[in-house]
Scaffold this motif. Structure first.
Motif, PDB file in Angstrom:
ATOM      1  N   ALA A  94       0.631  -1.092  -0.102  1.00  0.00           N
ATOM      2  CA  ALA A  94      -0.004   0.122  -0.045  1.00  0.00           C
ATOM      3  C   ALA A  94       0.923   1.358  -0.098  1.00  0.00           C
ATOM      4  CB  ALA A  94      -0.851  -0.128   1.252  1.00  0.00           C
ATOM      5  N   THR A  95       2.123   1.178   0.001  1.00  0.00           N
ATOM      6  CA  THR A  95       3.023   2.447  -0.013  1.00  0.00           C
ATOM      7  C   THR A  95       3.060   2.907  -1.359  1.00  0.00           C
ATOM      8  OG1 THR A  95       5.175   3.233   0.341  1.00  0.00           O
ATOM      9  CG2 THR A  95       4.958   1.135  -0.699  1.00  0.00           C
ATOM     10  N   LEU A  96       3.456   3.959  -1.580  1.00  0.00           N
ATOM     11  CA  LEU A  96       3.447   5.024  -2.827  1.00  0.00           C
ATOM     12  C   LEU A  96       4.743   4.416  -3.501  1.00  0.00           C
ATOM     13  CD1 LEU A  96       2.514   7.460  -4.338  1.00  0.00           C
ATOM     14  CD2 LEU A  96       4.227   8.872  -2.974  1.00  0.00           C
ATOM     15  N   TYR A  97       4.357   4.063  -4.823  1.00  0.00           N
ATOM     16  CA  TYR A  97       5.275   3.846  -5.909  1.00  0.00           C
ATOM     17  C   TYR A  97       5.169   4.911  -7.080  1.00  0.00           C
ATOM     18  CZ  TYR A  97       6.508  -0.723  -3.882  1.00  0.00           C
ATOM     19  OH  TYR A  97       6.814  -1.612  -3.015  1.00  0.00           O
ATOM     20  N   VAL A  98       6.283   5.548  -7.548  1.00  0.00           N
ATOM     21  CA  VAL A  98       6.492   6.405  -8.607  1.00  0.00           C
ATOM     22  C   VAL A  98       6.759   5.629 -10.069  1.00  0.00           C
ATOM     23  CG1 VAL A  98       7.443   8.659  -9.465  1.00  0.00           C
ATOM     24  CG2 VAL A  98       7.291   8.002  -6.929  1.00  0.00           C
ATOM     25  N   ASP A  99       6.100   6.090 -10.967  1.00  0.00           N
ATOM     26  CA  ASP A  99       6.267   5.666 -12.451  1.00  0.00           C
ATOM     27  C   ASP A  99       7.658   5.257 -12.836  1.00  0.00           C
ATOM     28  OD1 ASP A  99       3.519   5.240 -12.512  1.00  0.00           O
ATOM     29  OD2 ASP A  99       3.228   7.164 -13.627  1.00  0.00           O
ATOM     30  N   LYS A 100       8.553   6.658 -12.456  1.00  0.00           N
ATOM     31  CA  LYS A 100       9.758   6.374 -12.841  1.00  0.00           C
ATOM     32  C   LYS A 100      10.762   5.226 -12.197  1.00  0.00           C
ATOM     33  CE  LYS A 100      10.041  10.396 -15.284  1.00  0.00           C
ATOM     34  NZ  LYS A 100      10.604  10.739 -16.354  1.00  0.00           N
ATOM     35  N   CYS A 101      10.126   4.847 -10.948  1.00  0.00           N
ATOM     36  CA  CYS A 101      11.208   3.645 -10.382  1.00  0.00           C
ATOM     37  C   CYS A 101      10.047   2.986  -9.665  1.00  0.00           C
ATOM     38  CB  CYS A 101      11.750   4.214  -9.235  1.00  0.00           C
ATOM     39  SG  CYS A 101      12.917   3.085  -8.324  1.00  0.00           S
ATOM     40  N   PRO A 102       9.492   2.010 -10.333  1.00  0.00           N
ATOM     41  CA  PRO A 102       8.387   0.981  -9.949  1.00  0.00           C
ATOM     42  C   PRO A 102       9.195   0.002  -8.865  1.00  0.00           C
ATOM     43  CG  PRO A 102       8.831   0.685 -12.225  1.00  0.00           C
ATOM     44  CD  PRO A 102       9.827   1.694 -11.858  1.00  0.00           C
ATOM     45  N   HIS A 103      10.538  -0.030  -9.213  1.00  0.00           N
ATOM     46  CA  HIS A 103      11.131  -1.269  -8.238  1.00  0.00           C
ATOM     47  C   HIS A 103      11.340  -0.868  -6.749  1.00  0.00           C
ATOM     48  CE1 HIS A 103      12.119  -2.956 -12.266  1.00  0.00           C
ATOM     49  NE2 HIS A 103      12.451  -1.696 -12.574  1.00  0.00           N
ATOM     50  N   MET A 104      11.002   0.419  -6.367  1.00  0.00           N
ATOM     51  CA  MET A 104      11.486   0.699  -4.982  1.00  0.00           C
ATOM     52  C   MET A 104      10.429   1.652  -4.769  1.00  0.00           C
ATOM     53  SD  MET A 104      15.133   2.227  -3.649  1.00  0.00           S
ATOM     54  CE  MET A 104      15.958   0.852  -4.291  1.00  0.00           C
ATOM     55  N   LEU A 107      25.356  15.258  -8.268  1.00  0.00           N
ATOM     56  CA  LEU A 107      24.964  15.179  -9.760  1.00  0.00           C
ATOM     57  C   LEU A 107      24.542  13.714  -9.999  1.00  0.00           C
ATOM     58  CD1 LEU A 107      27.815  17.166 -11.009  1.00  0.00           C
ATOM     59  CD2 LEU A 107      25.567  17.881 -10.835  1.00  0.00           C
ATOM     60  N   VAL A 108      25.152  12.671  -9.471  1.00  0.00           N
ATOM     61  CA  VAL A 108      24.771  11.303  -9.847  1.00  0.00           C
ATOM     62  C   VAL A 108      23.187  11.410  -9.413  1.00  0.00           C
ATOM     63  CG1 VAL A 108      24.900   8.844  -9.159  1.00  0.00           C
ATOM     64  CG2 VAL A 108      26.921  10.156  -9.781  1.00  0.00           C
ATOM     65  N   GLY A 109      22.712  11.913  -8.360  1.00  0.00           N
ATOM     66  CA  GLY A 109      21.346  11.696  -8.009  1.00  0.00           C
ATOM     67  C   GLY A 109      20.443  12.335  -8.970  1.00  0.00           C
ATOM     68  N   LEU A 110      20.835  13.053  -9.908  1.00  0.00           N
ATOM     69  CA  LEU A 110      20.110  13.532 -11.020  1.00  0.00           C
ATOM     70  C   LEU A 110      19.466  12.344 -11.867  1.00  0.00           C
ATOM     71  CD1 LEU A 110      21.790  16.859 -12.111  1.00  0.00           C
ATOM     72  CD2 LEU A 110      19.569  16.752 -10.790  1.00  0.00           C
ATOM     73  N   GLY A 111      20.227  11.293 -11.799  1.00  0.00           N
ATOM     74  CA  GLY A 111      19.728  10.049 -12.578  1.00  0.00           C
ATOM     75  C   GLY A 111      18.398   9.419 -12.176  1.00  0.00           C
ATOM     76  N   ASN A 112      18.011   9.917 -10.882  1.00  0.00           N
ATOM     77  CA  ASN A 112      16.496   9.447 -10.439  1.00  0.00           C
ATOM     78  C   ASN A 112      15.807   9.855 -11.304  1.00  0.00           C
ATOM     79  OD1 ASN A 112      17.455   7.929  -8.061  1.00  0.00           O
ATOM     80  ND2 ASN A 112      17.422   9.546  -6.877  1.00  0.00           N
ATOM     81  N   LEU A 113      15.842  11.218 -11.911  1.00  0.00           N
ATOM     82  CA  LEU A 113      14.664  11.446 -12.890  1.00  0.00           C
ATOM     83  C   LEU A 113      14.616  10.787 -14.289  1.00  0.00           C
ATOM     84  CD1 LEU A 113      16.025  15.376 -12.742  1.00  0.00           C
ATOM     85  CD2 LEU A 113      14.071  14.284 -11.609  1.00  0.00           C
ATOM     86  N   GLY A 114      15.562   9.954 -14.381  1.00  0.00           N
ATOM     87  CA  GLY A 114      15.342   9.113 -15.617  1.00  0.00           C
ATOM     88  C   GLY A 114      14.294   7.850 -15.258  1.00  0.00           C
ATOM     89  N   GLN A 115      13.867   7.105 -16.242  1.00  0.00           N
ATOM     90  CA  GLN A 115      13.377   5.703 -16.002  1.00  0.00           C
ATOM     91  C   GLN A 115      14.218   4.638 -15.456  1.00  0.00           C
ATOM     92  OE1 GLN A 115      10.050   5.603 -16.740  1.00  0.00           O
ATOM     93  NE2 GLN A 115       9.759   3.500 -15.917  1.00  0.00           N
ATOM     94  N   ASP A 116      13.797   4.244 -14.251  1.00  0.00           N
ATOM     95  CA  ASP A 116      14.420   3.175 -13.564  1.00  0.00           C
ATOM     96  C   ASP A 116      16.111   3.845 -13.038  1.00  0.00           C
ATOM     97  OD1 ASP A 116      12.375   1.338 -13.792  1.00  0.00           O
ATOM     98  OD2 ASP A 116      13.194   0.363 -15.883  1.00  0.00           O
ATOM     99  N   GLY A 117      16.025   4.943 -13.038  1.00  0.00           N
ATOM    100  CA  GLY A 117      17.044   5.587 -12.507  1.00  0.00           C
ATOM    101  C   GLY A 117      17.597   5.200 -11.193  1.00  0.00           C
TER     102      GLY A 117
END
Length: 138
Positions: free
Chosen positions: A11-21, A89-99
């Motif tokens: 029931a937690t929140l998943y985001v479309d960019k990162c459905p794995h976590m 700067l590596v954290g900006l990779g979270n904006l990509g799909q499955d980043g």
């Protein structure tokens, strides 16, 4: 501990960019890594700033190894911003799909590396003697 179960359940929140976590798990791991990195950068930076601000008379060395170690300590003042800039700067990779699949482990490894380096810097500092430097009056 009571807040941990909603984070790991379905029931937690998943985001479309990162459905794995889960969003909250990714946020917590990223915050943990950045806290480790900022703490380590503070230790390394303060060591470098203290070495860079000492006068040349105190830092005068005759051997090549001593001069190299002195310049390495002064470089710690420049390493501290790098310790925070690279994982950010590596954290900006979270904006990509499955980043988040690649970015979160890289940030955690950067935090561990920065913490180990800060421990090395802190442990390699010479300790001051607790003995008084003055001669007591008799």
């Amino acid at each position: 501990v009571g807040q941990l179960s909603p984070v790991l359940e379905d029931a937690t929140l998943y985001v479309d960019k990162c459905p794995h976590m889960s969003f909250w798990m990714a946020l917590a791991l990223s915050s943990l890594s950045m806290a480790m990195i900022h703490t380590a950068a503070m230790v390394v930076g303060f060591d470098g700033y203290s070495k860079a601000s000492q006068t040349c008379d105190q830092e005068r060395a005759t051997s090549r190894l001593a001069r190299w170690r002195r310049s390495l300590k002064q470089r710690n003042a420049m390493v501290a911003p790098g310790l925070t800039m690279i994982p950010t700067l590596v954290g900006l990779g979270n904006l990509g799909q499955d980043g988040c699949v690649a970015v979160i482990p890289i940030q955690l490894l950067s935090g561990i590396f920065a913490s180990v380096y800060a421990c090395y810097v802190a442990c390699s500092r010479p300790t001051r003697s607790l003995q008084p430097t003055y001669q007591p009056l008799s």
